[in-house]
Design an enzyme around this catalytic site. Structure first.
Site, mmCIF file in Angstrom:
data_model
loop_
_atom_site.group_PDB
_atom_site.id
_atom_site.type_symbol
_atom_site.label_atom_id
_atom_site.label_comp_id
_atom_site.label_asym_id
_atom_site.label_seq_id
_atom_site.Cartn_x
_atom_site.Cartn_y
_atom_site.Cartn_z
ATOM 1 N NE ARG A 53 -3.597 -2.148 2.523
ATOM 2 C CZ ARG A 53 -4.925 -2.127 2.607
ATOM 3 N NH1 ARG A 53 -5.563 -0.999 2.654
ATOM 4 N NH2 ARG A 53 -5.602 -3.246 2.661
ATOM 5 C CG ASP A 94 -6.878 -2.033 -0.971
ATOM 6 O OD1 ASP A 94 -6.530 -3.209 -0.708
ATOM 7 O OD2 ASP A 94 -7.930 -1.525 -0.539
ATOM 8 C CE LYS A 148 3.934 -20.381 11.337
ATOM 9 N NZ LYS A 148 4.808 -19.373 11.925
ATOM 10 C CG HIS A 178 10.798 -20.788 7.210
ATOM 11 N ND1 HIS A 178 9.874 -20.469 8.161
ATOM 12 C CD2 HIS A 178 11.986 -20.802 7.860
ATOM 13 C CE1 HIS A 178 10.476 -20.297 9.319
ATOM 14 N NE2 HIS A 178 11.760 -20.486 9.168
ATOM 15 C CE LYS A 182 14.730 -23.515 9.331
ATOM 16 N NZ LYS A 182 15.467 -22.287 9.534
ATOM 17 C CD GLU A 216 12.337 -19.054 17.715
ATOM 18 O OE1 GLU A 216 12.609 -18.325 16.766
ATOM 19 O OE2 GLU A 216 11.183 -19.210 18.142
ATOM 20 C CG HIS A 240 8.134 -24.133 11.670
ATOM 21 N ND1 HIS A 240 7.801 -23.909 10.365
ATOM 22 C CD2 HIS A 240 8.198 -22.903 12.248
ATOM 23 C CE1 HIS A 240 7.684 -22.601 10.157
ATOM 24 N NE2 HIS A 240 7.909 -21.974 11.284
HETATM 25 C C1 BG6 Z 1 8.357 -18.523 12.301
HETATM 26 C C2 BG6 Z 1 7.686 -18.187 13.615
HETATM 27 O O1 BG6 Z 1 7.507 -19.307 11.501
HETATM 28 O O2 BG6 Z 1 9.553 -19.248 12.552
HETATM 29 C C3 BG6 Z 1 8.622 -17.410 14.510
HETATM 30 O O3 BG6 Z 1 6.506 -17.411 13.359
HETATM 31 C C4 BG6 Z 1 9.943 -18.125 14.671
HETATM 32 O O4 BG6 Z 1 8.024 -17.172 15.778
HETATM 33 C C5 BG6 Z 1 10.512 -18.531 13.309
HETATM 34 O O5 BG6 Z 1 10.833 -17.268 15.333
HETATM 35 C C6 BG6 Z 1 11.725 -19.439 13.473
HETATM 36 O O6 BG6 Z 1 12.332 -19.646 12.220
HETATM 37 P P1 BG6 Z 1 13.865 -20.027 12.113
HETATM 38 O O7 BG6 Z 1 14.084 -20.346 10.657
HETATM 39 O O8 BG6 Z 1 14.646 -18.837 12.590
HETATM 40 O O9 BG6 Z 1 14.073 -21.218 12.989
#
Ligand code: BG6
Length: 492
Positions: A53, A94, A148, A178, A182, A216, A240
């Site tokens: 936007r 938009d 997602k 994602h 990996k 994390e 994941h």
């Molecule tokens: C995302 C989550 O899908 O994956 C995040 O929404 C998370 O909360 C992230 O931090 C972790 O991804 P990666 O690749 O850094 O392990």
């Protein structure tokens, strides 16, 4: 998707990036496209049509992209940049309205196979698809990529799938997780199915249990408006972690075709034992970080970041049972959390102990059961611990030691010019080629939600509120009790 006479899906000829000024585009998508171009993997004439936007001229946006790339450690190559920047176009619109989406049309003249990447709020997916159709852009060979979360539970996930499915057929929808981009996750497939060694042992006769940890150090921070609605269960575990579990647990697919692999994953999801109120108490732990110290630095608690008390979990640990022949009696322990002491994504396959030791008293405490540890982050490594004889001689009988047989992917591939790829590079390339093996099919995402809804319902029924844990610790003490209950321990 239509295929050419050689049986291949024609390459996409443009990407339309919705949410092009947002965080995901800046951190992941634009750099990934640049690196694909650097490696000669973008087709000649492939266009990058960025849209959001925010009002920017094309020149301003291109300048922003250059700054993003220049701030990365890899730096910018003048030749690649000259080619890459030529591909970029920017339109402020938009895209949730037909008129807005229509503004993209003149910029896609001559392109018949665009891929639409929705890096925007999932609540807008349906409306953008309708707008694309109304503007005549959802042409036969176009494809759509969804980030997602696809929904917040089974019901909302179905709503999104129905809305998107009304415009795009399932083979043209690419739901991204994602983690599947990996390198080590794909390596897990190679490890299991390109070696004769492991598959005969990959079952409840030889494996004691499996641990999957996604730890994390980062907190939720400014992402709380999204995160507070989801929590660790829906943000990390539903997607994941269940995907990692599926790759560990699935039966050998017939081949690497998208449906062959995804059929096997769906079977695993259907075999997950449903949670009841009793399991909520004995087989799960919810936690929320409070003030503490991570990596030598003081960190606020989640509620301080959020600005008010909240019942959202930032840590979850579960014991998951897979009710099928291969895995009956082999628990999978899953845990993930924010503000833990280290960043680590790891799958550990713990084999059973030898049935009898022939080594006598001296080596009584030396014997350790074999373990296969697959590290995804921060370093990529696959290590198999084996017992061997300690070097040297002694009077008291043979001593043993456990040694890792390591396949350090970092060392194996390091060399001039080598770098660790962004997971999105692989995934963007696959969308371009129309290959959906590493994407999540509709029934898969819905099965995962069905099971996760069961966990959330069991928590609600049992009144299970998150337990506090200090930032920088490995979660609430209940997470240790959870695994120790079956006389096992986390691999820390
Ligand atoms: C995302 C989550 O899908 O994956 C995040 O929404 C998370 O909360 C992230 O931090 C972790 O991804 P990666 O690749 O850094 O392990």
């Amino acid at each position: 998707m239509a295929q050419n006479p050689q049986g291949e899906t024609p390459l996409a000829d443009a990407i339309v990036l919705f949410g092009a000024t947002g965080d995901l585009s800046r951190r992941m998508l634009l750099p990934s496209l640049y690196f694909l171009d650097a490696d000669g993997l973008l087709p000649v004439g492939f266009k990058i049509l960025a849209t959001a936007r925010a009002q920017h001229s094309r020149a301003e946006f291109v300048d922003q992209v250059l700054k993003i790339l220049a701030a990365r450690p890899e730096g910018v190559d003048d030749g690649v940049w000259a080619r890459f920047s030529e591909r970029i176009d920017y339109v402020a619109c938009d895209a949730t309205t037909a008129a807005g989406a229509g503004e993209l049309k003149p910029h896609l003249q001559g392109r018949s196979r665009p891929m639409f990447f929705l890096a925007i709020s999932p609540s807008l997916y349906g409306r953008v698809c309708v707008a694309l159709a109304a503007a005549g852009l959802a042409v036969d060979e176009s494809r759509i990529v969804l980030e997602k979360p696809v929904g917040r539970d089974l019901e909302t996930s179905r709503e999104v799938n129905v809305a998107v499915g009304a415009v795009f057929s399932e083979d043209r929808i690419f739901r991204i997780d994602h983690y599947l981009g990996k390198e080590t996750v794909q390596n897990l497939i190679a490890l299991r199915f390109a070696n004769t060694l492991f598959e005969p042992l990959w079952n409840n006769l030889t494996i004691d249990h499996v641990q999957i940890t996604v730890a994390e150090t980062e907190g939720v921070g400014e992402r709380w408006p999204y995160y507070d609605e989801y929590g660790a269960l829906r943000d990390m575990l539903q997607n994941h972690m269940l995907q990692l579990l599926c790759f560990v647990a699935m039966e050998p697919p017939a081949d690497m075709e998208p449906d062959s692999v995804r059929n096997e994953k769906v079977k695993v999801l259907r075999s997950l034992r449903r949670f009841t109120r009793a399991e909520a108490q004995s087989a799960s732990v919810r936690g929320q970080y409070t003030k503490g110290v991570v990596g030598g630095r003081e960190a606020d608690g989640y509620e301080a970041e959020r600005g008010q008390p909240t019942g959202t979990e930032t840590f979850v640990a579960l014991r998951v049972d897979i009710d099928n022949w291969r895995w009956a009696g082999v628990p999978f322990f899953l845990r993930t959390g924010k503000r833990l002491p280290e960043r680590r994504t790891q799958i550990a396959i713990q084999f059973k102990a030898v049935p009898h030791s022939i080594f006598g008293n001296a080596a009584k405490d030396d014997l350790v059961a074999n373990r296969l540890v697959i590290d995804l982050q921060p370093d990529e490594d696959i290590a198999l611990t084996l017992m061997n004889k300690s070097p040297g001689i002694s009077r008291g009988g043979m001593r043993l030691q456990s040694m890792p047989l390591s396949l350090s992917l970092l060392r194996a591939y390091e060399g001039p010019g080598s770098r660790r790829r962004i997971a999105y590079e692989r995934l963007l390339l696959d969308v371009m080629h129309g290959n959906s093996t590493l994407f999540v099919r509709r029934d898969e995402v819905e099965e995962a939600w069905r099971w996760v809804d069961g966990v959330a319902d069991a928590w609600a029924e049992a009144g299970l509120a998150p337990k506090p844990y200090a930032a920088g610790s490995w979660g609430p003490s209940g997470a240790f009790a959870l695994i120790e209950r079956s006389e096992r321990a986390w691999l820390d």
